[in-house]
Design an enzyme around this catalytic site. Structure first.
Site, PDB file in Angstrom:
ATOM      1  N   HIS A  64      -5.698  -6.869-100.609  1.00 32.79           N
ATOM      2  CA  HIS A  64      -5.520  -8.225-101.150  1.00 32.79           C
ATOM      3  C   HIS A  64      -4.347  -8.963-100.512  1.00 32.79           C
ATOM      4  CE1 HIS A  64      -7.912  -7.173-105.095  1.00 32.79           C
ATOM      5  NE2 HIS A  64      -8.687  -7.373-104.047  1.00 32.79           N
ATOM      6  N   THR A 116      -5.061   0.620-112.207  1.00 34.26           N
ATOM      7  CA  THR A 116      -5.914  -0.556-112.010  1.00 34.26           C
ATOM      8  C   THR A 116      -6.942  -0.628-113.134  1.00 34.26           C
ATOM      9  OG1 THR A 116      -7.473  -1.678-110.522  1.00 34.26           O
ATOM     10  CG2 THR A 116      -7.358   0.718-110.317  1.00 34.26           C
TER      11      THR A 116
HETATM   12  C1  BJW Z   1      -0.355   1.173-115.999  1.00 35.20           C
HETATM   13  C2  BJW Z   1       0.979   0.980-116.287  1.00 35.20           C
HETATM   14  C3  BJW Z   1       1.821   2.040-115.997  1.00 35.20           C
HETATM   15  C4  BJW Z   1      -0.013  -0.805-116.867  1.00 35.20           C
HETATM   16  N1  BJW Z   1       1.328   3.153-115.468  1.00 35.20           N
HETATM   17  N2  BJW Z   1      -0.835   2.290-115.480  1.00 35.20           N
HETATM   18  C5  BJW Z   1     -19.470 -10.319-110.676  1.00 35.20           C
HETATM   19  C6  BJW Z   1     -19.751  -9.106-110.069  1.00 35.20           C
HETATM   20  C7  BJW Z   1     -19.102  -8.731-108.903  1.00 35.20           C
HETATM   21  C8  BJW Z   1     -18.149  -9.537-108.333  1.00 35.20           C
HETATM   22  C9  BJW Z   1     -17.885 -10.747-108.939  1.00 35.20           C
HETATM   23  C10 BJW Z   1     -18.542 -11.136-110.072  1.00 35.20           C
HETATM   24  N3  BJW Z   1     -18.090 -12.365-110.412  1.00 35.20           N
HETATM   25  C11 BJW Z   1     -17.134 -12.733-109.517  1.00 35.20           C
HETATM   26  C12 BJW Z   1     -17.003 -11.752-108.614  1.00 35.20           C
HETATM   27  C13 BJW Z   1     -16.082 -11.705-107.484  1.00 35.20           C
HETATM   28  C14 BJW Z   1     -14.616 -11.573-107.855  1.00 35.20           C
HETATM   29  C15 BJW Z   1     -14.445 -10.683-109.081  1.00 35.20           C
HETATM   30  O1  BJW Z   1     -14.360  -9.468-109.002  1.00 35.20           O
HETATM   31  N4  BJW Z   1     -14.307 -11.266-110.251  1.00 35.20           N
HETATM   32  C16 BJW Z   1     -14.169 -10.476-111.482  1.00 35.20           C
HETATM   33  C17 BJW Z   1     -13.116 -11.109-112.375  1.00 35.20           C
HETATM   34  C18 BJW Z   1     -15.546 -10.303-112.091  1.00 35.20           C
HETATM   35  N5  BJW Z   1     -13.992 -10.942-106.715  1.00 35.20           N
HETATM   36  C19 BJW Z   1     -13.596 -11.655-105.676  1.00 35.20           C
HETATM   37  O2  BJW Z   1     -13.699 -12.865-105.642  1.00 35.20           O
HETATM   38  C20 BJW Z   1     -13.064 -10.891-104.498  1.00 35.20           C
HETATM   39  N6  BJW Z   1     -13.781 -11.249-103.333  1.00 35.20           N
HETATM   40  C21 BJW Z   1     -15.073 -11.029-103.211  1.00 35.20           C
HETATM   41  O3  BJW Z   1     -15.752 -10.498-104.078  1.00 35.20           O
HETATM   42  O4  BJW Z   1     -15.573 -11.454-102.006  1.00 35.20           O
HETATM   43  C22 BJW Z   1     -16.978 -11.419-101.826  1.00 35.20           C
HETATM   44  C23 BJW Z   1     -17.366 -10.289-100.987  1.00 35.20           C
HETATM   45  C24 BJW Z   1     -16.845  -9.033-101.140  1.00 35.20           C
HETATM   46  C25 BJW Z   1     -17.260  -7.983-100.369  1.00 35.20           C
HETATM   47  C26 BJW Z   1     -18.212  -8.201 -99.418  1.00 35.20           C
HETATM   48  C27 BJW Z   1     -18.752  -9.455 -99.244  1.00 35.20           C
HETATM   49  C28 BJW Z   1     -18.335 -10.502-100.058  1.00 35.20           C
HETATM   50  C29 BJW Z   1     -11.606 -11.210-104.257  1.00 35.20           C
HETATM   51  C30 BJW Z   1     -10.751 -10.715-105.368  1.00 35.20           C
HETATM   52  C31 BJW Z   1      -9.310 -11.147-105.132  1.00 35.20           C
HETATM   53  C32 BJW Z   1      -8.404 -10.751-106.281  1.00 35.20           C
HETATM   54  N7  BJW Z   1      -7.139 -11.365-106.115  1.00 35.20           N
HETATM   55  C33 BJW Z   1      -6.057 -11.011-107.037  1.00 35.20           C
HETATM   56  C34 BJW Z   1      -4.829 -11.877-106.695  1.00 35.20           C
HETATM   57  C35 BJW Z   1      -4.199 -11.349-105.379  1.00 35.20           C
HETATM   58  C36 BJW Z   1      -2.902 -11.996-105.069  1.00 35.20           C
HETATM   59  C37 BJW Z   1      -1.869 -11.868-106.163  1.00 35.20           C
HETATM   60  O5  BJW Z   1      -1.314 -10.770-106.391  1.00 35.20           O
HETATM   61  O6  BJW Z   1      -1.608 -12.885-106.795  1.00 35.20           O
HETATM   62  O7  BJW Z   1      -5.740  -9.626-106.917  1.00 35.20           O
HETATM   63  S1  BJW Z   1      -6.502 -11.166-108.759  1.00 35.20           S
HETATM   64  C38 BJW Z   1      -5.606  -9.750-109.300  1.00 35.20           C
HETATM   65  O8  BJW Z   1      -6.518  -8.730-109.788  1.00 35.20           O
HETATM   66  C39 BJW Z   1      -4.952  -9.172-108.039  1.00 35.20           C
HETATM   67  C40 BJW Z   1      -5.125  -7.706-108.260  1.00 35.20           C
HETATM   68  O9  BJW Z   1      -5.013  -7.025-107.021  1.00 35.20           O
HETATM   69  C41 BJW Z   1      -6.481  -7.601-108.897  1.00 35.20           C
HETATM   70  C42 BJW Z   1      -6.723  -6.322-109.638  1.00 35.20           C
HETATM   71  O10 BJW Z   1      -5.836  -6.202-110.732  1.00 35.20           O
HETATM   72  P1  BJW Z   1      -5.270  -4.772-111.128  1.00 35.20           P
HETATM   73  O11 BJW Z   1      -4.379  -4.272-110.049  1.00 35.20           O
HETATM   74  O12 BJW Z   1      -6.368  -3.897-111.541  1.00 35.20           O
HETATM   75  O13 BJW Z   1      -4.313  -5.160-112.354  1.00 35.20           O
HETATM   76  P2  BJW Z   1      -4.688  -5.307-113.908  1.00 35.20           P
HETATM   77  O14 BJW Z   1      -3.581  -6.057-114.539  1.00 35.20           O
HETATM   78  O15 BJW Z   1      -6.055  -5.813-114.104  1.00 35.20           O
HETATM   79  O16 BJW Z   1      -4.677  -3.788-114.442  1.00 35.20           O
HETATM   80  C43 BJW Z   1      -3.484  -3.039-114.520  1.00 35.20           C
HETATM   81  C44 BJW Z   1      -3.810  -1.655-115.065  1.00 35.20           C
HETATM   82  O17 BJW Z   1      -2.634  -0.870-115.014  1.00 35.20           O
HETATM   83  C45 BJW Z   1      -4.288  -1.660-116.542  1.00 35.20           C
HETATM   84  O18 BJW Z   1      -5.431  -0.826-116.662  1.00 35.20           O
HETATM   85  C46 BJW Z   1      -3.097  -1.073-117.307  1.00 35.20           C
HETATM   86  O19 BJW Z   1      -3.502  -0.258-118.415  1.00 35.20           O
HETATM   87  C47 BJW Z   1      -2.468  -0.207-116.253  1.00 35.20           C
HETATM   88  N8  BJW Z   1      -1.023  -0.008-116.426  1.00 35.20           N
HETATM   89  N9  BJW Z   1       1.118  -0.292-116.895  1.00 35.20           N
HETATM   90  C48 BJW Z   1      -0.030   3.219-115.254  1.00 35.20           C
HETATM   91  N10 BJW Z   1       3.145   1.959-116.281  1.00 35.20           N
END
Ligand code: BJW
Length: 235
Positions: A109, A177
Site C-alpha cells: 500500500h 490485520t
Molecule cells: C492488534 C493490535 C495489537 C490492534 N496487536 N493486533 C468488494 C470485494 C472485493 C474488493 C472490494 C469490494 N468492494 C471494494 C473493493 C475494493 C477495495 C476494498 O477492499 N474495499 C473493502 C472496504 C471492501 N480495495 C481496494 O480498492 C484496493 N484496490 C483494489 O482492489 O484494486 C483493484 C484490483 C486489485 C487487484 C487486482 C486488480 C484490481 C486498494 C485498497 C487500498 C487500501 N488503502 C488503505 C490506506 C493506505 C494508505 C494509508 O495508510 O492511509 O490501506 S485503507 C487501510 O486499510 C490501509 C490499510 O493498509 C488497510 C488494511 O487495514 P488493516 O491493516 O487491516 O487495519 P485495521 O484497522 O482494519 O485492522 C487492525 C487489526 O489489528 C484489527 O483486527 C485489530 O484487532 C488488530 N490489532 N491492536 C495485534 N496491539
C-alpha cells in the site's frame, strides 16, 4: 512445529499499534475520526487536496518519531535466522519493518516516506510535508506531487510478486490485520489453496479468523516474538 521452507507474513496496522500508530477500524482508529472517502480515495483528493495533504502530513510527522516494537523486531529476526525464505508483505505505510531490519519486504500500500508524482509516475523519498505547489524532482513540473500510498480504487503494488510467493509458500501468517481490505484479505485463501498452513496472529479474533487453520490472539509485541521462537525452535 514442522520445518517450513517458504514463509509469507502479511502485516497490518495492528502490528504498529504498540509503536503508537493508529489502526483504521478499531473503535479509536483513523476511520472513526476521518471519512475514508474524503482522505483515502482519488476522488476525495480531487475534491479537497488540502485535507488529504494535512491528513498524511500529520501522520508522516508522527510516524517518523515511531520506533519498531518487539513484533517488528521478531519478524526481522525470523528473516535473519530462518534457513528458508521469509517475505514480509506489509499493508502499512510506516517504515517500522525496515527500521527493525527486515529486508525481503513489500510495501503493497505504498510508503509514507515517499512522494508519487501523478504526472510522471516518479517515486521520490520524502520526509517533509507535501503540498500542491511542490515541484517533482524528476519531471520538474508542479502540481502532481501526492503521498505514495494506495487509496481505495487504486491497484496495490507488486501483486504479481506477491501472488507468486503465495503460490509457493508453505506457511502464511497474518499479523494485526482485520482482513477487511482486498486484495490482501484474499491472500489467506490463496495460500490455503496452494497447500500452506495458515495462522492469524491478532489482538482478538478478526471477522475472518475462521479462514485460518491456527490462531493466536493477544498483543503483537507479545505473541509475534513467541510464535517466531516456536518457528525457530527456541520456544
Ligand atoms: C492488534 C493490535 C495489537 C490492534 N496487536 N493486533 C468488494 C470485494 C472485493 C474488493 C472490494 C469490494 N468492494 C471494494 C473493493 C475494493 C477495495 C476494498 O477492499 N474495499 C473493502 C472496504 C471492501 N480495495 C481496494 O480498492 C484496493 N484496490 C483494489 O482492489 O484494486 C483493484 C484490483 C486489485 C487487484 C487486482 C486488480 C484490481 C486498494 C485498497 C487500498 C487500501 N488503502 C488503505 C490506506 C493506505 C494508505 C494509508 O495508510 O492511509 O490501506 S485503507 C487501510 O486499510 C490501509 C490499510 O493498509 C488497510 C488494511 O487495514 P488493516 O491493516 O487491516 O487495519 P485495521 O484497522 O482494519 O485492522 C487492525 C487489526 O489489528 C484489527 O483486527 C485489530 O484487532 C488488530 N490489532 N491492536 C495485534 N496491539
Amino acid at each position: 512445529m514442522p520445518q517450513f521452507q517458504r514463509i509469507v507474513v502479511l502485516t497490518g496496522a495492528g502490528l504498529s499499534a504498540e509503536s503508537g500508530l493508529s489502526t483504521f477500524r478499531d473503535k479509536d482508529g483513523l476511520w472513526a475520526r476521518y471519512d475514508y472517502r474524503e482522505v483515502a480515495t482519488p476522488e476525495g483528493f480531487a475534491r479537497n487536496p488540502e485535507l488529504v495533504y494535512e491528513f498524511y502530513n500529520q501522520r508522516r510527522r508522527h510516524g517518523l518519531e515511531a520506533k519498531p516494537n518487539p513484533g517488528h523486531k521478531a519478524l526481522a529476526r525470523l528473516e535473519r535466522q530462518h534457513p528458508g525464505e521469509v517475505l514480509v508483505v506489509t499493508q502499512n505505510v510506516d517504515g517500522l519493518h525496515e527500521a527493525a531490519g527486515s529486508q525481503n519486504l513489500i510495501h503493497m500500500h505504498g510508503q509514507m516516506a515517499q512522494a508519487l508524482c501523478s504526472l510522471c509516475g516518479a517515486r521520490t523519498p520524502w520526509v517533509e510535508d507535501l503540498s500542491a505547489d511542490l515541484i517533482c524532482p524528476s519531471c520538474a513540473t508542479h502540481g502532481g506531487m501526492r503521498p505514495d500510498v494506495v487509496w481505495f480504487g487504486e491497484i496495490p503494488y507488486e501483486l504479481e510478486r506477491i501472488a507468486a510467493a503465495l503460490q509457493e509458500c508453505d506457511l502464511f501468517i497474518a499479523v494485526g490485520t482485520s482482513g477487511n481490505v482486498y486484495p490482501a484479505a484474499g491472500f489467506v485463501a490463496a495460500a490455503r489453496e496452494a497447500g500452506a498452513h495458515t495462522v492469524e496472529l491478532n489482538l482478538e479474533p478478526s471477522e475472518r479468523a475462521s479462514r485460518f487453520a491456527e490462531w493466536v490472539h493477544g498483543p503483537a509485541s507479545l505473541i509475534v516474538p513467541l510464535y517466531v521462537d516456536k518457528l525457530l525452535g527456541d520456544g
